[in-house]
Design an enzyme around this catalytic site. Structure first.
Site, mmCIF file in Angstrom:
data_model
loop_
_atom_site.group_PDB
_atom_site.id
_atom_site.type_symbol
_atom_site.label_atom_id
_atom_site.label_comp_id
_atom_site.label_asym_id
_atom_site.label_seq_id
_atom_site.Cartn_x
_atom_site.Cartn_y
_atom_site.Cartn_z
ATOM 1 C CD GLU A 160 -11.312 79.110 -18.985
ATOM 2 O OE1 GLU A 160 -11.154 80.281 -19.009
ATOM 3 O OE2 GLU A 160 -11.715 78.266 -19.925
ATOM 4 C CG ASP A 161 -15.005 81.027 -16.030
ATOM 5 O OD1 ASP A 161 -13.727 81.173 -16.005
ATOM 6 O OD2 ASP A 161 -15.743 81.541 -17.227
#
Length: 715
Positions: free
Chosen positions: A91-92
């Site tokens: 996600e990051d």
């Protein structure tokens, strides 16, 4: 100084909560090769999260390490711990799922992907994105339940560090935790996470209530530790004298539980007496019942406050004996009696499988099997719902309180407290719910909105032609019943809309002298469906029948080319305002169109066609909802217009303006004169009735001739 403070705090966190501290915890129960794998995942996470920091200023990697630490306290396997450490990398950091699978195995990659939020999709609101991410999480749970353990540990650490984010986000996250994640933890039997999530969310969502309640409980209990020690010692001594090996642990009940009880029973804090709870942990099931007798001998039991969840386990597998007694100094205490294995399941729920590798005992299903059945049932019942509806249905399904009732054959059914015979019928089978008309509770005929009580035998009476009633939605409690009723009503509404739409469209075609057979001509039908962005004739009928499309407007698309006097760019014939084939017309109050203005019509459910000026800021939206319009030369009557006048505030100004309006044969519907902002100038707002745009222009010219007028314009 700020940088120095951050550096000191980071060094302390590294020593207490870094990779080395985590691995020391794991060495107590994992083999060396698995600890090495976890360390490798932590080193990878540290490198890819390099430079990222949390709102608190700490390196971001401390968050996934803290999540892994919580799971290590639950003695989870190394695969789950690696997924916890890597849970934010997709996600990051831009690391792909495929890269994770190559580096750490398919299981770890699947767990990380299950926890990762759905990527941003154009046109979706934040609520829709959150709902879609939650649906994705539950779908991943059907494959591997460990994904929800990672998510709950993630949410727990986020709640522990919520003080560093904005007040608005703090409230939003706390509300979501109370509505979804704490109930899921309870449903899965993970009690220690549930209680901490509830108290943290309560403190962040209602900080003043939390503070007042905390002070009130402390004042009411006084020296809590002394009181708890007294009860622990007395029960332990008496149980030992009776030959029952037991450990007794007391605690103050969590504040959110007290708050919920006060709200549910409408009590003041002084009326809530059972603020202390005690657990008696024994070796065997027989000892549970023997210990119950000892507890009732030592402290007087409170009538009607005993529950046997050993004989009737909760849906999440929870087993225990619950009783309430009058303790020292008149304090009411709650006592839970269970075996050690029951305690492991009560505290850890589905995580107990990975902790103790215990099998099913005494005919009861493992917590994991029950959890999988529950998640699978959610997708069976609500899988076709929109993401937001799916989340709402899951919220309804997350009831902590239950009643136990029996079928006529003696089978036990668990239902939420407050459930009715209709909920029971749908819990047995959807067809039974669809055709129920009444119920017998313990042999007595009762209405369908009766509230079920523990131990009742429920018999459903059906009729072949009976169908679900919309009124049932006012009293059913289970998400399954609510969803089934809504689906039936929606289907029924769609069928009626299709039949009505077909009739309306055939009538509209007949009035235009167009044969109804064009509805079966694919060559003529396809352009109409494309213009309205519909898939087939059934959707067209449903749109007309439900009021989303107006039959006369749709019918005009079937006219031969050149049949109408005016064509717009898309080929549809504009309608005259006068004689619009019986359509309901309304004039927009935002722009007040007048004969002579260029206009368009907006198809509005319930209002027919709403006429707007072409330059109105509200002339936007879906193209299929707009229809070109043209004024007829024979249009008669008065139309509303809004005039704004800026003038010097002189004596007699209003009288002069109203006189000119009367001379111009315009009637005044409303006048507003706001307070002056400063100086001598005022701005007035007149709502007037005129015949046309030309008439309004004459009115404006007459007003401009007044010497005190600075400016006149149409709004």
């Amino acid at each position: 100084m700020q940088r120095l403070s951050n550096a000191i705090r980071t060094q302390r966190a590294e020593r207490a909560f870094g990779v080395d501290a985590l691995c020391r915890m794991l060495e107590g129960y994992l083999p060396d090769q698995h600890v090495a794998e976890v360390r490798r995942a932590a080193e990878f996470a540290t490198s890819v999260h390099e430079g990222q920091r949390r709102t608190s200023g700490e390196p971001y990697v401390y968050h996934p390490l803290a999540v892994a630490r919580t799971l290590a306290e639950m003695r989870m396997d190394h695969t789950t711990l690696m997924a916890a450490i890597l849970h934010d990398v997709i996600e990051d950091t831009g690391v792909s799922k495929e890269s994770l699978a190559l580096g750490f195995g398919e299981d770890v990659a699947e767990l990380v992907d299950g926890v990762s939020k759905v990527t941003k999709i154009e046109g979706r609101t934040r609520a829709e994105m959150q709902a879609e991410s939650f649906r994705k999480l539950l779908l991943a749970m059907t494959k591997d339940l460990r994904v929800i353990l990672v998510k709950l540990a993630d949410r727990l650490h986020n709640m522990r560090t919520l003080g560093h984010v904005s007040h608005e986000k703090r409230r939003r996250v706390a509300r979501e935790t109370l509505e979804i994640y704490a109930p899921i933890a309870q449903r899965l039997g993970i009690n220690f996470i549930r209680t901490e999530l509830e108290d943290l969310a309560f403190a962040n969502l209602y900080p003043k209530r939390h503070g007042v309640l905390q002070e009130g409980v402390s004042a009411q209990l006084g020296d809590t530790r002394k009181l708890i020690r007294e009860v622990e010692q007395k029960l332990s001594t008496t149980l030992r004298e009776e030959g029952i090996g037991a450990s007794v642990v007391g605690r103050q009940k969590n504040l959110f539980g007290i708050y919920q009880k006060m709200r549910r029973k409408k009590l003041k804090l002084l009326k809530v007496t059972d603020l202390l709870g005690f657990r008696v942990i024994v070796s065997k099931v027989d000892d549970c019942y023997r210990a119950l007798g000892v507890v009732h001998h030592v402290y007087k039991p409170v009538p009607l406050e005993f529950d046997d969840y050993i004989a009737n386990p909760k849906a999440n597998g929870y087993q225990s004996l619950h009783t309430a007694c009058v303790g020292p100094m008149g304090h009411k205490i709650e006592v839970q009696i269970r075996t050690r294995d029951m305690h492991h399941v009560a505290e850890s729920g589905i995580a107990a499988h990975w902790q103790y590798k215990q099998g099913a005992r005494e005919g009861h299903k493992q917590p994991q099997a029950r959890a999988r059945e529950w998640v699978a049932s959610l997708f069976d019942d609500f899988g076709n719902a929109s993401p937001i509806d799916f989340v709402e249905n899951v919220k309804v399904d997350l009831f902590p309180d239950e009643v136990y009732v029996f079928t006529p054959k003696g089978e036990i059914r668990r239902l939420p407290r407050g459930a009715t015979p209709v909920d029971f019928a749908y819990a047995v089978h959807s067809d039974l719910g669809d055709h129920c008309v009444a119920a017998r509770l313990d042999g007595a005929l009762e209405p369908l909105n009766s509230t079920l009580a523990n131990g009742q035998t429920v018999e459903i009476i059906t009729a072949r032609h009976a169908r679900p009633n919309a009124a049932w939605l006012n009293f059913v409690k289970t998400a399954k019943a609510r969803s089934a009723i809504r689906n039936y009503l929606r289907q029924q509404h769609e069928d009626e809309a299709v039949r009505l739409g077909r009739r309306l469209l055939e009538i509209a075609l007949r009035e235009l002298s167009v044969p109804a057979s064009v509805l079966k001509d694919d060559a003529k039908l396809e352009p109409v469906l494309a213009a309205n962005k519909l898939a087939d004739i059934e959707e067209l009928y449903a749109a007309v029948g439900s009021g989303q499309r107006l039959a006369p407007l749709v019918a005009r698309h079937f006219l031969p080319k050149g049949a109408a006097e005016v064509q717009d760019e898309g080929g549809a014939a504009p309608l005259a305002i006068e004689g619009t084939e019986g359509l309901v017309l309304d004039y927009a109050r935002c722009c007040h169109p007048l004969p002579g203005d260029e206009i368009r019509g907006h198809v509005s459910v319930g209002r027919g066609i709403v006429v707007h000026r072409i330059e109105c800021k509200h002339v936007k939206g879906r193209p299929q909802d707009w229809v070109p319009l043209a004024w007829s030369e024979k249009v008669l009557g008065d139309f509303i217009a809004e005039l704004r006048i800026k003038a010097y505030n002189k004596r007699g100004l209003l009288a002069r303006i109203t006189a000119e309006l009367a001379n111009a044969e315009a009637s005044i519907e409303n006048v507003q004169m706001p307070d002056r902002a400063g100086g001598e100038a005022v701005e007035m707002r007149f709502i007037v009735a005129v015949k046309s745009r030309v008439h309004l222009a004459r009115v404006v010219r007459r007003i401009r001739r007044i010497e005190w007028i600075e400016r006149v314009w149409r709004a």
